[in-house]
Design a protein around this motif. Structure first.
Motif, PDB file in Angstrom:
ATOM      1  N   LEU A  82       0.840  -1.193   0.000  1.00 54.99           N
ATOM      2  CA  LEU A  82       0.000   0.000   0.000  1.00 54.99           C
ATOM      3  C   LEU A  82       0.869   1.234   0.000  1.00 54.99           C
ATOM      4  CD1 LEU A  82      -0.072   1.556   2.975  1.00 54.99           C
ATOM      5  CD2 LEU A  82      -1.594  -0.292   3.552  1.00 54.99           C
ATOM      6  N   TRP A  83       0.262   2.329  -0.422  1.00 58.54           N
ATOM      7  CA  TRP A  83       0.894   3.650  -0.416  1.00 58.54           C
ATOM      8  C   TRP A  83      -0.234   4.664  -0.488  1.00 58.54           C
ATOM      9  CZ3 TRP A  83       0.663   6.854  -4.877  1.00 58.54           C
ATOM     10  CH2 TRP A  83       0.131   6.236  -6.013  1.00 58.54           C
ATOM     11  N   SER A  84       0.083   5.913  -0.222  1.00 54.80           N
ATOM     12  CA  SER A  84      -0.972   6.921  -0.251  1.00 54.80           C
ATOM     13  C   SER A  84      -0.504   8.167  -0.988  1.00 54.80           C
ATOM     14  CB  SER A  84      -1.405   7.282   1.174  1.00 54.80           C
ATOM     15  OG  SER A  84      -0.345   7.872   1.893  1.00 54.80           O
ATOM     16  N   ARG A  96      -5.071   6.989  -9.976  1.00 51.87           N
ATOM     17  CA  ARG A  96      -6.376   6.403  -9.643  1.00 51.87           C
ATOM     18  C   ARG A  96      -6.906   5.558 -10.810  1.00 51.87           C
ATOM     19  NH1 ARG A  96     -10.824  10.251  -7.124  1.00 51.87           N
ATOM     20  NH2 ARG A  96     -11.546   8.720  -5.641  1.00 51.87           N
ATOM     21  N   HIS A  97      -6.614   5.969 -12.041  1.00 56.08           N
ATOM     22  CA  HIS A  97      -7.124   5.261 -13.209  1.00 56.08           C
ATOM     23  C   HIS A  97      -6.114   4.302 -13.837  1.00 56.08           C
ATOM     24  CE1 HIS A  97      -9.852   8.802 -12.936  1.00 56.08           C
ATOM     25  NE2 HIS A  97     -10.714   7.816 -13.035  1.00 56.08           N
ATOM     26  N   ALA A  98      -4.905   4.264 -13.303  1.00 54.33           N
ATOM     27  CA  ALA A  98      -3.871   3.397 -13.875  1.00 54.33           C
ATOM     28  C   ALA A  98      -4.147   1.925 -13.558  1.00 54.33           C
ATOM     29  CB  ALA A  98      -2.500   3.790 -13.326  1.00 54.33           C
ATOM     30  N   SER A  99      -3.939   1.079 -14.535  1.00 55.34           N
ATOM     31  CA  SER A  99      -4.100  -0.361 -14.294  1.00 55.34           C
ATOM     32  C   SER A  99      -2.861  -0.940 -13.608  1.00 55.34           C
ATOM     33  CB  SER A  99      -4.367  -1.096 -15.601  1.00 55.34           C
ATOM     34  OG  SER A  99      -3.245  -0.988 -16.472  1.00 55.34           O
ATOM     35  N   GLU A 152      -5.169  -2.869  -7.253  1.00 58.46           N
ATOM     36  CA  GLU A 152      -6.112  -3.759  -6.563  1.00 58.46           C
ATOM     37  C   GLU A 152      -7.326  -2.984  -6.059  1.00 58.46           C
ATOM     38  OE1 GLU A 152      -6.995  -7.668  -4.817  1.00 58.46           O
ATOM     39  OE2 GLU A 152      -5.610  -7.011  -6.374  1.00 58.46           O
ATOM     40  N   ALA A 153      -7.085  -1.862  -5.376  1.00 58.89           N
ATOM     41  CA  ALA A 153      -8.187  -1.062  -4.812  1.00 58.89           C
ATOM     42  C   ALA A 153      -7.619   0.270  -4.334  1.00 58.89           C
ATOM     43  CB  ALA A 153      -8.835  -1.799  -3.647  1.00 58.89           C
ATOM     44  N   HIS A 154      -8.514   1.205  -4.052  1.00 52.75           N
ATOM     45  CA  HIS A 154      -8.114   2.433  -3.370  1.00 52.75           C
ATOM     46  C   HIS A 154      -9.227   2.817  -2.401  1.00 52.75           C
ATOM     47  CE1 HIS A 154      -9.934   3.948  -7.193  1.00 52.75           C
ATOM     48  NE2 HIS A 154     -10.584   4.733  -6.350  1.00 52.75           N
ATOM     49  N   TYR A 155      -8.819   3.487  -1.311  1.00 49.82           N
ATOM     50  CA  TYR A 155      -9.736   3.811  -0.227  1.00 49.82           C
ATOM     51  C   TYR A 155      -9.495   5.240   0.241  1.00 49.82           C
ATOM     52  CZ  TYR A 155      -9.717  -1.287  -0.031  1.00 49.82           C
ATOM     53  OH  TYR A 155      -9.792  -2.620  -0.358  1.00 49.82           O
ATOM     54  N   PRO A 156     -10.557   5.948   0.639  1.00 51.36           N
ATOM     55  CA  PRO A 156     -10.351   7.284   1.207  1.00 51.36           C
ATOM     56  C   PRO A 156      -9.632   7.170   2.551  1.00 51.36           C
ATOM     57  CG  PRO A 156     -12.660   6.641   1.370  1.00 51.36           C
ATOM     58  CD  PRO A 156     -11.967   5.563   0.599  1.00 51.36           C
ATOM     59  N   GLY A 157      -8.728   8.104   2.788  1.00 50.79           N
ATOM     60  CA  GLY A 157      -7.985   8.146   4.048  1.00 50.79           C
ATOM     61  C   GLY A 157      -7.725   9.584   4.444  1.00 50.79           C
ATOM     62  N   GLY A 158      -8.770  10.293   4.883  1.00 52.12           N
ATOM     63  CA  GLY A 158      -8.610  11.696   5.269  1.00 52.12           C
ATOM     64  C   GLY A 158      -8.260  12.537   4.067  1.00 52.12           C
ATOM     65  N   LEU A 161      -5.563   9.512  -0.493  1.00 51.97           N
ATOM     66  CA  LEU A 161      -6.192   8.324  -1.034  1.00 51.97           C
ATOM     67  C   LEU A 161      -5.194   7.193  -0.839  1.00 51.97           C
ATOM     68  CD1 LEU A 161      -8.837   7.542  -2.514  1.00 51.97           C
ATOM     69  CD2 LEU A 161      -7.546   7.672  -4.648  1.00 51.97           C
ATOM     70  N   ILE A 162      -5.658   6.090  -0.276  1.00 48.60           N
ATOM     71  CA  ILE A 162      -4.798   4.942   0.001  1.00 48.60           C
ATOM     72  C   ILE A 162      -4.931   3.945  -1.147  1.00 48.60           C
ATOM     73  CG2 ILE A 162      -4.340   3.028   1.582  1.00 48.60           C
ATOM     74  CD1 ILE A 162      -5.767   4.835   3.750  1.00 48.60           C
ATOM     75  N   PHE A 163      -3.805   3.576  -1.731  1.00 51.99           N
ATOM     76  CA  PHE A 163      -3.780   2.636  -2.850  1.00 51.99           C
ATOM     77  C   PHE A 163      -3.306   1.272  -2.370  1.00 51.99           C
ATOM     78  CE2 PHE A 163      -3.573   6.714  -4.864  1.00 51.99           C
ATOM     79  CZ  PHE A 163      -4.239   6.563  -6.079  1.00 51.99           C
ATOM     80  N   LEU A 164      -3.988   0.238  -2.796  1.00 52.17           N
ATOM     81  CA  LEU A 164      -3.594  -1.137  -2.528  1.00 52.17           C
ATOM     82  C   LEU A 164      -3.184  -1.749  -3.851  1.00 52.17           C
ATOM     83  CD1 LEU A 164      -3.514  -3.295  -0.246  1.00 52.17           C
ATOM     84  CD2 LEU A 164      -5.791  -3.983  -1.008  1.00 52.17           C
TER      85      LEU A 164
END
Length: 195
Positions: A82-84, A96-99, A152-158, A161-164
């Motif tokens: 993960l990274w943000s 966000r849109h990169a494969s 894999e996914a991304h999630y809001p984190g304050g 944006l957190i990338f998995l």
């Protein structure tokens, strides 16, 4: 209006003090929030991290990248990292849109690359030696390691944006020592034979 950060819900004016220009709770809340954010950032700086450059391709095929230290391992099976990235980053939409993207773990002698990718310079890849990896994503030469990932996914984190990422391929480089960042500046590992 929000209460100052160090006030209690029972007494929202407890932290208000006289400031130049008048006694306003809004000014105090803003001042406290700024101080807490700065103190929080300084405290986080006590944790030494490696330095990485994340790379991908924009929708037009142009390589893009940025320096981050928020890289971390999540899982061995499946291999996930993960990274943000700050929500106000001009490169957020591209990632966000990169494969696919790559985590390039910088070596101790790559401070200049870190600085280049942390700058606002638009021509970051002009003088850089790199090879195309999975899906054409740039892999920077001379790094300590590379992790080529599919999104894999991304999630809001304050405010980030957190990338998995799912690691599809990885490799270690010849460089033994990584670039380290601690307390607001670059550091290097030192061997101590007296341990």
């Amino acid at each position: 209006m929000r209460a100052p950060l160090d006030s209690s819900p029972d007494n929202p004016e407890a932290a208000a003090i006289d400031l130049p220009g008048g006694n306003t709770r809004h000014a105090q809340a803003t001042r406290d929030r700024d101080l807490v954010c700065r103190d929080f950032r300084d405290a986080l700086g006590s944790f030494a991290t490696g330095v990485t450059v994340l790379t991908t391709l924009a929708t037009d095929g142009k390589p893009i990248g940025l320096t981050i230290s928020s890289f971390n391992a999540v899982s061995l099976d499946p291999p996930l990292i993960l990274w943000s990235l700050a929500c106000d980053s001009p490169r957020l939409a591209a990632f966000r849109h990169a494969s696919h993207y790559a985590v390039n773990v910088l070596a101790a002698n790559q401070e200049a690359i870190s600085n280049c990718f942390a700058s606002r310079d638009e021509d970051r890849f002009d003088a850089l030696v790199f090879t195309p990896g999975l899906a054409g994503v740039p892999l920077i030469e001379g790094c300590s390691a590379w992790f080529e990932c599919s999104h894999e996914a991304h999630y809001p984190g304050g405010d980030h944006l957190i990338f998995l990422g799912r690691v599809q391929r990885f490799a270690r480089g010849q460089a033994a020592d990584p670039l380290i960042f601690h307390a607001g500046r670059y550091r290097r590992l030192h061997s101590n034979s007296e341990c």
